[in-house]
Design a protein around this motif. Structure first.
Motif, PDB file in Angstrom:
ATOM      1  N   UNK A 234      10.367  50.766  -7.162  1.00  0.00           N
ATOM      2  CA  UNK A 234      11.307  49.916  -7.465  1.00  0.00           C
ATOM      3  C   UNK A 234      11.687  49.322  -6.027  1.00  0.00           C
ATOM      4  N   UNK A 235      12.349  50.094  -5.279  1.00  0.00           N
ATOM      5  CA  UNK A 235      12.785  49.541  -3.978  1.00  0.00           C
ATOM      6  C   UNK A 235      11.688  48.846  -3.296  1.00  0.00           C
ATOM      7  N   UNK A 236      10.426  49.329  -3.195  1.00  0.00           N
ATOM      8  CA  UNK A 236       9.183  48.677  -2.439  1.00  0.00           C
ATOM      9  C   UNK A 236       9.271  47.344  -3.232  1.00  0.00           C
ATOM     10  N   UNK A 241       9.892  41.211  -3.195  1.00  0.00           N
ATOM     11  CA  UNK A 241      10.397  39.946  -3.974  1.00  0.00           C
ATOM     12  C   UNK A 241      11.433  39.220  -3.259  1.00  0.00           C
ATOM     13  N   UNK A 242      12.428  40.052  -2.902  1.00  0.00           N
ATOM     14  CA  UNK A 242      13.883  39.345  -2.333  1.00  0.00           C
ATOM     15  C   UNK A 242      13.751  39.112  -0.802  1.00  0.00           C
ATOM     16  N   UNK A 243      12.993  39.909   0.225  1.00  0.00           N
ATOM     17  CA  UNK A 243      12.870  39.874   1.367  1.00  0.00           C
ATOM     18  C   UNK A 243      11.678  38.990   1.877  1.00  0.00           C
ATOM     19  N   UNK A 244      10.654  39.322   1.230  1.00  0.00           N
ATOM     20  CA  UNK A 244       9.419  39.036   1.822  1.00  0.00           C
ATOM     21  C   UNK A 244       9.029  37.548   0.989  1.00  0.00           C
ATOM     22  N   UNK A 245       9.697  37.470  -0.110  1.00  0.00           N
ATOM     23  CA  UNK A 245       9.417  35.984  -0.653  1.00  0.00           C
ATOM     24  C   UNK A 245       8.221  36.032  -1.537  1.00  0.00           C
ATOM     25  N   UNK A 249       4.648  39.127  -9.885  1.00  0.00           N
ATOM     26  CA  UNK A 249       4.521  40.376 -10.148  1.00  0.00           C
ATOM     27  C   UNK A 249       3.257  40.904  -9.402  1.00  0.00           C
ATOM     28  N   UNK A 250       2.197  40.077  -9.830  1.00  0.00           N
ATOM     29  CA  UNK A 250       1.054  40.741  -9.431  1.00  0.00           C
ATOM     30  C   UNK A 250       0.907  40.630  -7.861  1.00  0.00           C
ATOM     31  N   UNK A 251       1.224  39.497  -7.392  1.00  0.00           N
ATOM     32  CA  UNK A 251       0.951  39.487  -6.000  1.00  0.00           C
ATOM     33  C   UNK A 251       1.837  40.484  -4.992  1.00  0.00           C
ATOM     34  N   UNK A 252       3.100  40.679  -5.662  1.00  0.00           N
ATOM     35  CA  UNK A 252       3.834  42.096  -4.936  1.00  0.00           C
ATOM     36  C   UNK A 252       2.886  43.460  -5.314  1.00  0.00           C
ATOM     37  N   UNK A 253       2.556  43.432  -6.531  1.00  0.00           N
ATOM     38  CA  UNK A 253       1.814  44.702  -6.501  1.00  0.00           C
ATOM     39  C   UNK A 253       0.556  44.953  -5.853  1.00  0.00           C
TER      40      UNK A 253
END
Length: 383
Positions: A234-236, A241-245, A249-253
């Protein structure tokens, strides 16, 4: 590994409690200053081997040489260097996440590279050192660091990781059915699929395997592991989401998968190159420790990226690490000239090979080494 262990019924493990028990202190069988490894070794038939043999004398003599180096070394050399590498990795995290905010290719790729290297430094180097309690001389802090690096960063359970790696792999290196690295074999996969495609699935398979092993530990340890695994993922995800922008969900995963698999290929390769293909032994015919480790372990050349991310004890000092597992990466590098010179003087093997040479070997002999059962080595004059 546990099912094979039960099938073997090796009496030398009778007094060892599995990860579900409370005697976790029995798992950390490392070398301590003043202790000669190999003493009190027990054969698979349960009868203590005769003391006073050349094998014990060789290991005791080598241990004394290494102890002198350890005693002369400062805290910085014993622990500080490796702690600093891990600390620097943490300090690089903000730069990696901020680089991912860029719409330009070069900064974005730099962010992927930074986060990928940091991830493997924490999960491979950090977890490996923590499993051997090589980060600190305090057992309490050692347990804390083990939970942090193995469970929070690596999404694995401490008890199972320590038991399988320290007790089984190190205690029975290249012994068939125990520490023969067979957990890395996937016989139904094609050679090229295993060597070049399957490693990309490591970030997905690791937590799945960890979840399957939770049934072998106490419920408190299982609950702790689940909380740490969730917190780490969850931290990753939150930082992306909040730092890298990242917007979805799928782009972050997908980014998580990419960074966590950046060095998965050398991770898999190193784990098989350094043991599989070397002499294998039956549980009741294994040689004493110094012969077992000199025959069944191999060093790769130094590599700046892998030395930083995986540590010297997993790359160029793997022989030294298996002989003295509680020493840090930096100390393994420091004792390397002593160990290599001693083994060569005593006419014992000191296995070294290049990464490219081992890769070519496995591509040529994949069926023999990774699919079929390895032949048992019979060493005349050692038993």
């Amino acid at each position: 590994g546990i099912s094979r262990l039960r099938g073997m019924r090796d009496p030398s493990l009778r007094d060892t409690t599995a990860p579900g028990g409370s005697r976790t202190d029995m798992m950390a069988e490392g070398w301590e200053p003043g202790t000669a490894l190999g003493d009190g070794d027990v054969t698979a038939r349960g009868a203590p081997q005769r003391t006073g043999q050349p094998e014990e004398a060789l290991m005791s003599e080598l241990s004394e040489l290494v102890q002198k180096v350890v005693k002369r070394s400062s805290w910085w050399e014993r622990h500080g260097v490796d702690i600093s590498i891990l600390a620097c990795s943490f300090l690089l995290l903000p730069a990696g996440f901020l680089c991912l905010r860029s719409a330009q290719a070069i900064p974005f790729l730099a962010g992927i590279l930074i986060l990928g290297v940091v991830h493997h430094t924490l999960t491979v180097k950090g977890s490996h050192l923590a499993s051997h309690n090589a980060l600190t001389e305090s057992k309490t802090w050692g347990k804390v660091w083990a939970i942090f690096f193995i469970e929070l960063c690596s999404a694995f359970t401490v008890e199972q990781a320590t038991y399988n790696h320290v007790k089984i792999h190190h205690g029975y290196t290249n012994v068939i059915g125990l520490g023969d690295s067979s957990t890395w074999k996937v016989p139904f996969l094609n050679c090229y699929v295993y060597m070049f495609i399957a490693p990309l699935a490591v970030p997905i398979l690791t937590p799945l395997v960890a979840l399957g092993l939770l049934r072998n530990v106490e419920w408190k340890a299982a609950l702790r592991t689940l909380c740490c695994m969730f917190l780490g993922f969850y931290c990753h995800y939150w930082l992306l989401l909040h730092i890298s922008g990242f917007q979805s969900l799928w782009s972050a995963l997908l980014c998580m998968l990419l960074t966590r698999s950046l060095l998965a290929h050398p991770y898999i390769h190193v784990n098989i190159f350094q043991h599989i293909g070397l002499p294998m032994f039956a549980a009741d015919r294994k040689p004493k420790r110094i012969h077992l480790m000199s025959l069944g372990v191999l060093n790769l050349p130094r590599n700046a990226l892998l030395d930083w991310s995986f540590g010297h004890s997993l790359i160029s000092c793997h022989v030294e690490h298996h002989l003295f597992p509680s020493l840090s990466d930096n100390m393994c590098l420091k004792i390397k000239p002593i160990v290599s010179q001693y083994l060569k003087q005593k006419k014992l093997p000191y296995n070294e090979d290049t990464y490219s040479s081992r890769l070519w070997l496995f591509l040529q002999r994949y069926e023999e080494l990774m699919v079929h059962a390895p032949p048992i080595t019979e060493l005349v004059g050692i038993q």
